[in-house]
Motif scaffolding. Structure first.
Motif, PDB file in Angstrom:
ATOM      1  N   PHE A 484      -0.148   1.710   7.837  1.00 33.09           N
ATOM      2  CA  PHE A 484      -0.624   0.447   7.280  1.00 33.09           C
ATOM      3  C   PHE A 484      -1.579  -0.201   8.283  1.00 33.09           C
ATOM      4  O   PHE A 484      -1.189  -0.493   9.419  1.00 33.09           O
ATOM      5  CB  PHE A 484       0.553  -0.482   6.987  1.00 33.09           C
ATOM      6  CG  PHE A 484       1.521   0.094   5.984  1.00 33.09           C
ATOM      7  CD1 PHE A 484       1.344  -0.120   4.625  1.00 33.09           C
ATOM      8  CD2 PHE A 484       2.602   0.870   6.393  1.00 33.09           C
ATOM      9  CE1 PHE A 484       2.219   0.420   3.694  1.00 33.09           C
ATOM     10  CE2 PHE A 484       3.483   1.411   5.477  1.00 33.09           C
ATOM     11  CZ  PHE A 484       3.294   1.186   4.127  1.00 33.09           C
ATOM     12  N   ILE A 501       1.339  -9.722   3.015  1.00 31.99           N
ATOM     13  CA  ILE A 501       1.527  -8.292   3.275  1.00 31.99           C
ATOM     14  C   ILE A 501       2.751  -8.055   4.153  1.00 31.99           C
ATOM     15  O   ILE A 501       3.602  -7.219   3.845  1.00 31.99           O
ATOM     16  CB  ILE A 501       0.259  -7.710   3.927  1.00 31.99           C
ATOM     17  CG1 ILE A 501      -0.927  -7.756   2.952  1.00 31.99           C
ATOM     18  CG2 ILE A 501       0.505  -6.280   4.390  1.00 31.99           C
ATOM     19  CD1 ILE A 501      -2.249  -7.395   3.593  1.00 31.99           C
ATOM     20  N   CYS A 502       2.851  -8.793   5.229  1.00 30.86           N
ATOM     21  CA  CYS A 502       3.953  -8.568   6.168  1.00 30.86           C
ATOM     22  C   CYS A 502       5.305  -8.882   5.523  1.00 30.86           C
ATOM     23  O   CYS A 502       6.293  -8.164   5.752  1.00 30.86           O
ATOM     24  CB  CYS A 502       3.750  -9.413   7.422  1.00 30.86           C
ATOM     25  SG  CYS A 502       2.321  -8.922   8.419  1.00 30.86           S
ATOM     26  N   GLU A 504       6.054  -8.692   2.335  1.00 34.24           N
ATOM     27  CA  GLU A 504       6.359  -7.698   1.307  1.00 34.24           C
ATOM     28  C   GLU A 504       6.755  -6.356   1.919  1.00 34.24           C
ATOM     29  O   GLU A 504       7.646  -5.672   1.408  1.00 34.24           O
ATOM     30  CB  GLU A 504       5.147  -7.511   0.391  1.00 34.24           C
ATOM     31  CG  GLU A 504       5.339  -6.509  -0.732  1.00 34.24           C
ATOM     32  CD  GLU A 504       6.418  -6.915  -1.713  1.00 34.24           C
ATOM     33  OE1 GLU A 504       7.007  -6.023  -2.354  1.00 34.24           O
ATOM     34  OE2 GLU A 504       6.682  -8.130  -1.839  1.00 34.24           O
ATOM     35  N   LEU A 505       6.119  -5.971   3.010  1.00 35.37           N
ATOM     36  CA  LEU A 505       6.405  -4.670   3.605  1.00 35.37           C
ATOM     37  C   LEU A 505       7.847  -4.572   4.089  1.00 35.37           C
ATOM     38  O   LEU A 505       8.429  -3.478   4.105  1.00 35.37           O
ATOM     39  CB  LEU A 505       5.439  -4.393   4.761  1.00 35.37           C
ATOM     40  CG  LEU A 505       4.001  -4.029   4.381  1.00 35.37           C
ATOM     41  CD1 LEU A 505       3.159  -3.778   5.621  1.00 35.37           C
ATOM     42  CD2 LEU A 505       3.966  -2.801   3.473  1.00 35.37           C
ATOM     43  N   LYS A 506       8.446  -5.677   4.476  1.00 40.76           N
ATOM     44  CA  LYS A 506       9.821  -5.630   4.977  1.00 40.76           C
ATOM     45  C   LYS A 506      10.786  -5.090   3.925  1.00 40.76           C
ATOM     46  O   LYS A 506      11.728  -4.364   4.254  1.00 40.76           O
ATOM     47  CB  LYS A 506      10.254  -7.027   5.446  1.00 40.76           C
ATOM     48  CG  LYS A 506       9.585  -7.454   6.746  1.00 40.76           C
ATOM     49  CD  LYS A 506      10.250  -8.665   7.363  1.00 40.76           C
ATOM     50  CE  LYS A 506      10.010  -9.926   6.554  1.00 40.76           C
ATOM     51  NZ  LYS A 506      10.546 -11.125   7.247  1.00 40.76           N
ATOM     52  N   LEU A 509       9.452  -1.091   2.400  1.00 39.64           N
ATOM     53  CA  LEU A 509       9.680   0.132   3.160  1.00 39.64           C
ATOM     54  C   LEU A 509      10.993   0.809   2.782  1.00 39.64           C
ATOM     55  O   LEU A 509      11.207   1.977   3.129  1.00 39.64           O
ATOM     56  CB  LEU A 509       9.651  -0.178   4.664  1.00 39.64           C
ATOM     57  CG  LEU A 509       8.290  -0.613   5.215  1.00 39.64           C
ATOM     58  CD1 LEU A 509       8.374  -0.926   6.698  1.00 39.64           C
ATOM     59  CD2 LEU A 509       7.230   0.466   4.966  1.00 39.64           C
ATOM     60  N   VAL A 525       6.397   5.889   9.180  1.00 35.90           N
ATOM     61  CA  VAL A 525       5.451   4.794   9.029  1.00 35.90           C
ATOM     62  C   VAL A 525       4.891   4.395  10.386  1.00 35.90           C
ATOM     63  O   VAL A 525       5.518   4.601  11.434  1.00 35.90           O
ATOM     64  CB  VAL A 525       6.103   3.557   8.359  1.00 35.90           C
ATOM     65  CG1 VAL A 525       6.559   3.895   6.947  1.00 35.90           C
ATOM     66  CG2 VAL A 525       7.272   3.040   9.180  1.00 35.90           C
ATOM     67  N   PHE A 527       1.875   1.231  12.183  1.00 39.65           N
ATOM     68  CA  PHE A 527       1.216  -0.051  11.919  1.00 39.65           C
ATOM     69  C   PHE A 527       0.060  -0.270  12.881  1.00 39.65           C
ATOM     70  O   PHE A 527       0.164  -0.010  14.088  1.00 39.65           O
ATOM     71  CB  PHE A 527       2.216  -1.206  12.049  1.00 39.65           C
ATOM     72  CG  PHE A 527       3.399  -1.093  11.115  1.00 39.65           C
ATOM     73  CD1 PHE A 527       3.339  -1.624   9.838  1.00 39.65           C
ATOM     74  CD2 PHE A 527       4.550  -0.424  11.511  1.00 39.65           C
ATOM     75  CE1 PHE A 527       4.407  -1.506   8.968  1.00 39.65           C
ATOM     76  CE2 PHE A 527       5.629  -0.292  10.660  1.00 39.65           C
ATOM     77  CZ  PHE A 527       5.555  -0.840   9.379  1.00 39.65           C
ATOM     78  N   LEU A 580       6.735  -7.293  11.927  1.00 41.48           N
ATOM     79  CA  LEU A 580       6.178  -7.911  10.726  1.00 41.48           C
ATOM     80  C   LEU A 580       6.375  -9.423  10.728  1.00 41.48           C
ATOM     81  O   LEU A 580       5.585 -10.155  10.118  1.00 41.48           O
ATOM     82  CB  LEU A 580       6.822  -7.293   9.482  1.00 41.48           C
ATOM     83  CG  LEU A 580       6.504  -5.798   9.268  1.00 41.48           C
ATOM     84  CD1 LEU A 580       7.274  -5.247   8.073  1.00 41.48           C
ATOM     85  CD2 LEU A 580       5.007  -5.585   9.073  1.00 41.48           C
ATOM     86  N   ARG A 683       3.333  -2.302  -4.601  1.00 44.31           N
ATOM     87  CA  ARG A 683       4.650  -1.687  -4.786  1.00 44.31           C
ATOM     88  C   ARG A 683       4.536  -0.341  -5.488  1.00 44.31           C
ATOM     89  O   ARG A 683       5.150   0.641  -5.070  1.00 44.31           O
ATOM     90  CB  ARG A 683       5.547  -2.628  -5.598  1.00 44.31           C
ATOM     91  CG  ARG A 683       5.979  -3.871  -4.839  1.00 44.31           C
ATOM     92  CD  ARG A 683       6.545  -4.908  -5.793  1.00 44.31           C
ATOM     93  NE  ARG A 683       6.767  -6.185  -5.112  1.00 44.31           N
ATOM     94  CZ  ARG A 683       6.904  -7.351  -5.734  1.00 44.31           C
ATOM     95  NH1 ARG A 683       6.832  -7.397  -7.066  1.00 44.31           N
ATOM     96  NH2 ARG A 683       7.099  -8.451  -5.039  1.00 44.31           N
ATOM     97  N   VAL A 686       2.960   2.347  -3.185  1.00 41.77           N
ATOM     98  CA  VAL A 686       3.834   2.835  -2.119  1.00 41.77           C
ATOM     99  C   VAL A 686       4.945   3.709  -2.690  1.00 41.77           C
ATOM    100  O   VAL A 686       5.318   4.724  -2.089  1.00 41.77           O
ATOM    101  CB  VAL A 686       4.419   1.646  -1.327  1.00 41.77           C
ATOM    102  CG1 VAL A 686       5.523   2.110  -0.381  1.00 41.77           C
ATOM    103  CG2 VAL A 686       3.322   0.945  -0.536  1.00 41.77           C
TER     104      VAL A 686
END
Length: 1035
Positions: A484, A501-502, A504-506, A509, A525, A527, A580, A683, A686
């Motif tokens: 990412f 973004i940060c 949502e990524l939590k 993943l 993954v 970053f 994040l 979503r 990914v």
């Protein structure tokens, strides 16, 4: 026994083989994050029969024009389901002798989806008895029936047709270019007093047609005219014609991907410097070079010309049973029809759709008809829950069984001989020894006794487990990685994008793709954040806090760390979540406005190379990369160049795109209105299954070969399509051409083999087989075509052509080819009749309306305020679309919201403003957008049920989601919207449009049967123009 002889069905013998009774390829469908993954698909009861050589004729459907004088039979009184005629404006009507049509194409078998229990492992492959040996009969035709026409003889020698082949643009005609429709010099053609009368006509006795030669003319589509075309052949794309050759100027990603292959790129572009998507439609100017259409005394009734809605509804009505793929050359139901597929030897239409299921036997016949011969292949398509995904077959260390000469994989078309000790390849006729471990006896019909126990001998689609010989460098591949790369410049931070973004990524993943929903994903993954410099993060599980490493020398990019950059999510969860949480805080006060982009992609590529694994890059970028670095861009957009030769020169200077990209473009990103769409797209992107390091090859039987490919990929040679990543939404269009004669007895065979690494790190081969009929009569070709697939091919062909040719030349080529297709049918297949009649093939009667939609698209006919970024985004998007997506994109679905309480989906209406009622509410779906149009005179009760307010003026035009109200209408409408979104690969944002509001201009842009604000012709005008072109070709 003849290798191509179709043996009768035989009952299965023996027991299922143990070699592939392992868990297979269970692809999870997509689910909301809170509900987790659903169970895999239901068990499959095995194939019922192998494919059969042909389809019996089903009678004929005949249309007769009225015998009453024109004065007694006005045009508007003709019902759309009977003989359909229309008269050109300003022309007197005449009566013509009757002309009938015969359509003997296959009726799709009936479909009743059966609900099967959901299991969590792939079911074993069971033997099954064959159901029937011939194509199922269709329902009685709804029209007046009559005797079928006499059999058509061999077509006579023709004059050389124009050079408009699908693979090349023709040189412009010597006829002077004119304007549509009144200012064109009158060519030599039938008198204008003969009105064009439409009716779909049948194949008549060939000898009755007078010998005529099709001469090339200037096929000028209605609409604005650009500068004159060059005098010689148009410039062709470079040698690798399948690869995408670039973006128009202005798109920030077009310049740097020429070196990218081993990573799959997903780019999210957020462009605050552009005008709002809504605002750009508010000041559209009428094209000044669009000549006024002559006012006519007679107005053609739109209900008297072919209706897309009628064709769609008719196909739904006749599809009542599952579609079985065992009959060779059987056209499937339309993409707009909901049906179940049973694999019995040919690939499901969800994997492969062809433009023609009856291929011409000779190249001359294909050139004469101009019908493109192509297939749209979606190798990793996800099947509905009531259909079984392809079985996984493991042949052990020896690997899959293949032909020694052409390397085709074992499939139902192979013919076993000498008691089963050898098999003859149906693709190249080579005889190959059967390995001892694969030997099996034959029954009295020549089939192996385990035929129905092995997927590769009885199904059209299946998978082989590849051995180490199929791996790069003969090494088992490493688990793939997702990296990412987040833009943290001033624009990104202030728009709220970095925080979104940060956050949502939590949670996202936890939903990385995996083979088994109950097991953890093996995907690693990493970053990176960037502005003018790049920040790499060490998130090793042993660290208490993440570590940042800064690379400021962007001219010579390298990865500053290996250990700790790509990690397993579960092992490093605490460190990742800490990172994040810190990223938005670290850059909250940034004042850096310049960004780089080329070094960002290079950094991700170098990281994957260092880890020796495949992967995917998720790049979140917000502005033009103007910082001093490789790939620096400047704003090159100049609207004055649109449609000129200089535009072409600018386009060809863009760098090629040689990786499978997934671009997401957000113009004027605003967190409040665009967050929902962005997060849903992220979503899905990914979570969806994807194959890495894919190589696709299409093999064909003797007589045809794959010559051109359309999509996003890389080609080192003329046969292998290389894809860094291939997900379940990507389609590749393949064009075929003759290199020898085909036989009606043997048909034509195609095998698509895709070698890829699954998201679990397993190397696999997915095989799709397709057999189609061959014909020596043009009438048989026109009887078994699929218009939606033809439009998919023509749009991709045209959209690639704009990179190397003037837009006007591309538009002219499309009109020319369409006119050639219809003129060839009129000349060789239709009953003798007056030139004033427009006769269209039954299965191609929607070709003009759909082609007009392609011609009016923003790529080929942009409005005054359509940016080059918009055109580049659409061009790239459509290059990877399947047939269902291109259909709804070019001809959107317009749904009147009436009788929602009944639970049934309302029947759609045609895309025209005339179909809108002031007292109605309509839902318009384009595949990329959802519009809810509200009339000014809607009843208060309906407004209360949908919006919670009784007043039209109190409706909030800025809402992007409907209020949740406790009434059946509100609940049903929200269910419809959710179901529409679930059918598409991209989340469709809801846009509310009130009648006579400013946003209505954008809504009307998608009413494709009307004239467009950018100068595109209406459906009626274009049909008249197409009829004129056909008459010129026949004169």
């Amino acid at each position: 026994m003849n290798v191509n002889q179709h043996t009768p069905m035989a009952p299965p013998y023996g027991q299922p083989q143990p070699s592939y009774g392992q868990p297979g390829y269970g692809q999870p469908t997509y689910a909301p994050l809170d509900s987790g993954y659903p169970a895999p698909y239901a068990p499959h009861n095995g194939p019922a029969s192998a494919y059969h050589p042909g389809i019996p004729p089903q009678g004929s459907q005949q249309y007769y024009p009225s015998s009453a004088p024109p004065s007694q039979q006005p045009i508007s009184s003709l019902p759309p389901t009977s003989q359909q005629r229309f008269v050109s404006p300003g022309q007197p009507q005449h009566t013509f002798p009757p002309s009938s049509t015969s359509y003997a194409g296959p009726a799709p078998p009936p479909t009743q989806p059966a609900s099967t229990p959901v299991t969590q492992t792939q079911p074993p492959f069971h033997p099954h008895q064959p159901p029937f040996s011939s194509a199922p009969g269709g329902q009685p035709p709804a029209f007046t029936t009559g005797p079928p026409p006499p059999a058509q003889g061999s077509f006579p020698p023709q004059a050389p047709p124009p050079s408009s082949q699908p693979g090349s643009f023709p040189p412009p005609s010597s006829v002077s270019s004119g304007q549509y429709p009144s200012s064109m010099p009158p060519p030599q053609q039938p008198p204008q007093s003969q009105p064009p009368t439409y009716h779909p006509g049948p194949p008549p006795p060939q000898a009755q047609m007078p010998p005529t030669s099709i001469g090339q003319s200037n096929h000028q589509p209605p609409g604005p005219q650009g500068p004159p075309s060059p005098t010689g052949p148009l410039q062709q794309p470079p040698l690798q014609q399948g690869m995408q050759t670039g973006y128009p100027p202005g798109l920030a990603v077009a310049f740097l991907l020429s070196y990218l292959f081993f990573c799959n790129l997903c780019i999210y572009l957020f462009c605050p410097v552009h005008t709002n998507l809504l605002d750009k439609h508010l000041n559209i100017k009428q094209a000044s070079d669009m000549p006024p259409v002559q006012k006519s005394r007679h107005r053609i009734d739109p209900d008297a010309i072919p209706s897309p809605i009628q064709v769609i509804e008719d196909d739904k009505a006749k599809t009542t049973e599952p579609f079985t793929t065992g009959v060779r050359g059987q056209a499937p139901p339309l993409v707009t029809t909901n049906f179940q597929v049973k694999d019995q030897g040919n690939a499901s239409p969800r994997f492969v759709r062809c433009t023609a299921y009856n291929m011409p036997c000779t190249a001359d016949m294909a050139k004469q008809s101009q019908v493109p011969l192509a297939a749209v292949i979606k190798p990793l398509a996800i099947l509905p829950p009531d259909e079984t995904p392809p079985y996984l077959v493991d042949h052990g260390e020896g690997g899959p069984i293949r032909c020694n000469r052409c390397k085709a994989y074992m499939c139902p078309y192979m013919q076993f001989i000498e008691g089963g000790r050898r098999f003859q390849c149906s693709f190249c006729s080579c005889v190959t020894e059967v390995p001892p471990h694969y030997f099996q006896h034959l029954d009295h019909t020549g089939r192996r006794v385990d035929c129905y126990d092995r997927p590769e001998l009885s199904l059209g689609s299946y998978e082989f487990l590849a051995t180490v010989d199929y791996c790069k460098n003969n090494k088992i591949p490493q688990p793939p990685a997702y990296i990412f790369l987040i833009d943290v410049s001033y624009n990104a931070v202030k728009s709220g994008l970095v925080s979104i973004i940060c956050q949502e990524l939590k949670s996202l993943l936890d939903h990385l793709p995996r083979e088994n929903p109950e097991m953890d994903s093996v995907i690693r993954v990493g970053f990176v954040t960037y502005n003018k410099v790049l920040h790499f993060y060490n998130v090793k599980s042993s660290l208490a806090q993440p570590q940042m490493l800064v690379v400021s020398d962007v001219s010579d990019m390298f990865v500053p760390l290996l250990d700790g950059f790509l990690v397993n999510v579960n092992d490093s969860r605490q460190v990742i979540e800490s990172l994040l949480d810190q990223i938005p805080e670290m850059f909250a006060d940034t004042r850096e406005t310049e960004t780089v982009f080329g070094p960002v992609i290079q950094a991700g590529l170098e990281a994957l190379k260092a880890a020796d694994c495949a992967g995917k890059l998720f790049v979140f970028h917000t502005s033009l990369p103007i910082a001093e670095a490789p790939g620096k861009l400047k704003n090159r957009e100049d609207k004055k160049l649109i449609g000129t030769d200089k535009e072409k020169v600018s386009d060809t200077k863009s760098f090629p795109l040689s990786s499978l990209a997934f671009p997401m473009f957000f113009s004027s990103f605003q967190a409040e209105s665009d967050q929902e769409r962005f997060l849903n797209d992220l979503r899905r992107d990914v979570q969806k299954p994807v194959g890495f390091d894919a190589v696709m090859r299409v093999r064909t039987s003797t007589g045809i070969r794959a010559t051109d490919f359309f999509g996003s990929f890389f080609m080192n040679n003329t046969t292998d399509v290389e894809l860094a990543g291939l997900d379940c939404d990507k389609a590749i269009t393949v064009e075929f051409k003759h290199d020898d004669k085909l036989s009606e007895e043997t048909g034509a065979l195609m095998q698509c083999a895709v070698l890829y690494t699954s998201c679990s790190g397993q190397r696999r081969l997915r095989i799709h087989n397709m057999a189609v009929n061959c014909c020596s009569q043009l009438a048989d070709l026109y009887r078994n075509c699929e218009t939606d697939t033809i439009i998919n091919f023509l749009s991709k062909y045209a959209f690639r052509g704009v990179l190397n040719n003037p837009t006007k030349a591309v538009r002219d080529t499309l009109v020319n080819q369409c006119a050639q297709i219809l003129a060839c049918y009129r000349k060789n297949c239709a009953s003798p009749s007056s030139a004033g009649q427009l006769i269209l093939p039954e299965c191609m009667k929607l070709l003009p309306v759909y082609l007009n939609c392609v011609l009016k698209s923003d790529v080929l006919l942009p409005g005054a305020d359509v940016s080059l970024d918009d055109r580049a985004y659409l061009r790239q998007l459509i290059s990877c679309m399947d047939v269902a997506e291109t259909h709804v994109f070019f001809y959107p679905r317009l749904l009147p919201l009436v009788k929602l309480e009944s639970g049934a989906l309302p029947v759609a209406v045609r895309d025209s403003e005339e179909r809108l009622s002031k007292g109605g509410v309509y839902l318009l779906e384009t595949g990329l957008h959802l519009f809810l149009w509200v009339g000014a005179s809607v009843q208060q009760e309906l407004l209360l049920n949908i919006f919670g307010t009784p007043s039209f003026g109190q409706i909030d035009s800025s809402m992007t989601s409907l209020p949740v109200l406790e009434n059946p209408i509100s609940q049903r409408l929200r269910e419809i919207i959710d179901s529409f979104r679930a059918q598409r690969s991209r989340y469709m944002k809801l846009i509310l449009v009130k009648q006579e509001d400013r946003a209505e201009l954008m809504f009307k842009h998608f009413l494709v049967e009307d004239k467009s604000a950018s100068g595109g012709a209406s459906y009626v005008d274009f049909l008249c123009h197409m009829h004129k072109e056909i008459r010129q070709l026949l004169s």
